[in-house]
Design an enzyme around this catalytic site. Sequence first.
Site, short mmCIF file in Angstrom:
data_model
loop_
_atom_site.label_atom_id
_atom_site.label_comp_id
_atom_site.label_asym_id
_atom_site.label_seq_id
_atom_site.Cartn_x
_atom_site.Cartn_y
_atom_site.Cartn_z
N GLU A 132 -44.58 39.34 -14.63
CA GLU A 132 -44.11 40.07 -13.44
C GLU A 132 -43.46 41.40 -13.85
OE1 GLU A 132 -44.68 39.95 -10.45
OE2 GLU A 132 -43.05 40.96 -9.43
N LYS A 136 -44.84 45.04 -12.63
CA LYS A 136 -44.01 46.05 -11.93
C LYS A 136 -44.17 47.41 -12.60
CE LYS A 136 -43.63 44.33 -9.20
NZ LYS A 136 -43.98 43.28 -8.41
N HIS A 177 -51.35 35.93 -32.10
CA HIS A 177 -52.80 35.75 -32.04
C HIS A 177 -53.50 36.98 -31.47
CE1 HIS A 177 -52.27 31.63 -33.26
NE2 HIS A 177 -51.37 31.47 -32.28
#
Length: 613
Positions: free
Chosen positions: A486, A490, A509
């Site tokens: 999130e 934004k 990875h």
Amino acid sequence: MCGIVAYIGQQEAYPIIINGLKRLEYRGYDSAGIALMNNGMKVYKTKGKVSDLEAVCEGQDIVANLGMGHTRWATHGEPNDNNAHPHLSQSGNLSVIHNGIIENYATIKEALVKRGHSFSSDTDTEVLVHLIEDIQESENVAIDVAVRMALSQVVGAYAIVILVQNEPTKMIGARKGSPMVVGIGKDKKEFFIASDATPFLEYTRDVIYLNDNEVVVLKDDDFEITTIDNVKKTPFIEKLEINLEQIEKGGYEHFMLKEIYEQPKSIFDSIRGRMDIPSSTFHMQSIREYENKLKNVNRLIIIGCGTSWHAGLVGEYLFEEFARLPVEVEYASEFRYRNPVIYPEDLVLAISQSGETADTLAAMELAKSKGATVFGLCNVVGSSIPRMSDAGAYTHAGPEIGVASTKAFTAQVSVLTLLALAVAELRGTITNERLQIYLRELEAVPKLVEKALKANDHIVKIAEEFKDAHNFLYLGRGVSFPVALEGALKLKEISYIHAEGYPAAEMKHGPIALIDENMPVVVIAPRKGIYEKVISNIQEVKARKGRIIAIVSEGDTKIKEIADYVIEIPETEEALSPLISTIPLQLLAYHIAVMRGCNVDQPRNLAKSVTVE
Ligand code: G6P
């Protein structure tokens, strides 16, 4: 997406439409147009925002008591003057504004071209208005009949308004799959149509939400609603409760900032009255009504898009942790196009701020067709998602205008916490002692958010330091992983900096290859959580000269020693930490975007309510 507004009555239509369009600009803002009925139909349109349309209309004849306007988010045809709505029919007698997509427009267009029609735009909408006129003329029927006949040939989604030059006291609206609300003015002597009620709040609170496949014909003293198959409907008039201040900026520079600062209240409003802590009970109708279902449910499937999908990921953690329920979280747009295995015993939870996201609606429809029970978690009262749900709950965040979602997210997570705890209580998977801890902690969240907001000035300084970065990495583990996603979303939405959210342990990875002294890495590392392991991940970044901004619990000393910057947040239980740790990430994205001169409330290419698939 697009926003539509129309007015018929005794007042001047132009200011009502222009002001209404400004309130709907969150739905799209690449071009705008208006049609006014005054001794014939006057159409003005332009690429750009509603303010550009105003400039075009300056000095023009704009006196009218009937008209409609549109603000566009391009789907078919690039944003330019020609593709802006309204679009005219072949003879110019009809004009239309449209929100949605006519999927079979190419086939219809081909047939119409053979019949002598010529088109001046690349839009699907122009095809529709030509089709209506073609039917009206060839079948020799009234305009409303032609509209119904045309719409029965159309595949796709639409909310449309049509004006008719030779019937200048009438307007017609119709919807399928895109929102449309009709405002009933004083003494039923004036009417409004809009994508949501905000354009006409100062004139009326009496509204009718048009259902799919319904057509409304409005005159200045009368209206009638029928289905596309011409079955008359008795309108259900509802009273709206939101007020004007809620959709104004209230002294803040941007809606987004106002909405970030509203979070103590929006979280409070979303949980208020829904739990009784001393008795460990919940007051939520859907929980009561579906008690048996919830006790015995085998699997929860959460669907959503964008930020709502991130809230769903937090929900997964909460329902697994508290209710011991297997959870799958799906992008609605992927879910609906697979052949997902859904059983009638499943519970599907659709999360949406707007309640109008086309993919989420379609995924719900699919789940219902397979017999699953569908709950909705939605912010906009009366929108399509709650209306399609078997049951559910509202978030009480109030209108969210900034395109980048902030207060809706934390409201969603608050209600998900309540739902997960309530279901856990029903299923006997949580002890009363733990339940008490979480309920009390949840009750305290609005105050903790208020405290987290106090880091604003410190965050401004950090934003100053990193505003010119080209990339950002956001890392979190467990319930902080969706927070990382999130936070990254934004930043990219409003500042146009590329940002990626990643599970901190997965960094090795792949993303670790990107890390050098130019890469800011935001790590969400509250003390209650997978703390020590995250410290190791921070060390891994540090060893490669990455620059660390860490979100840490108040008083943290360990991470302070390693990180370049820390932002302290008040401590809470791990499961509730997304409600607090999201706040600094919202502020960081906001300040960086402002410093880069971006349009925070209306970022390029985005729209608040995505009603196309
Ligand atoms: C758009 C908005 C996002 C939002 C997403 C889902 O992309 O810009 O902020 O998260 O749609 O919308 P919904 O209304 O269903 O939550």
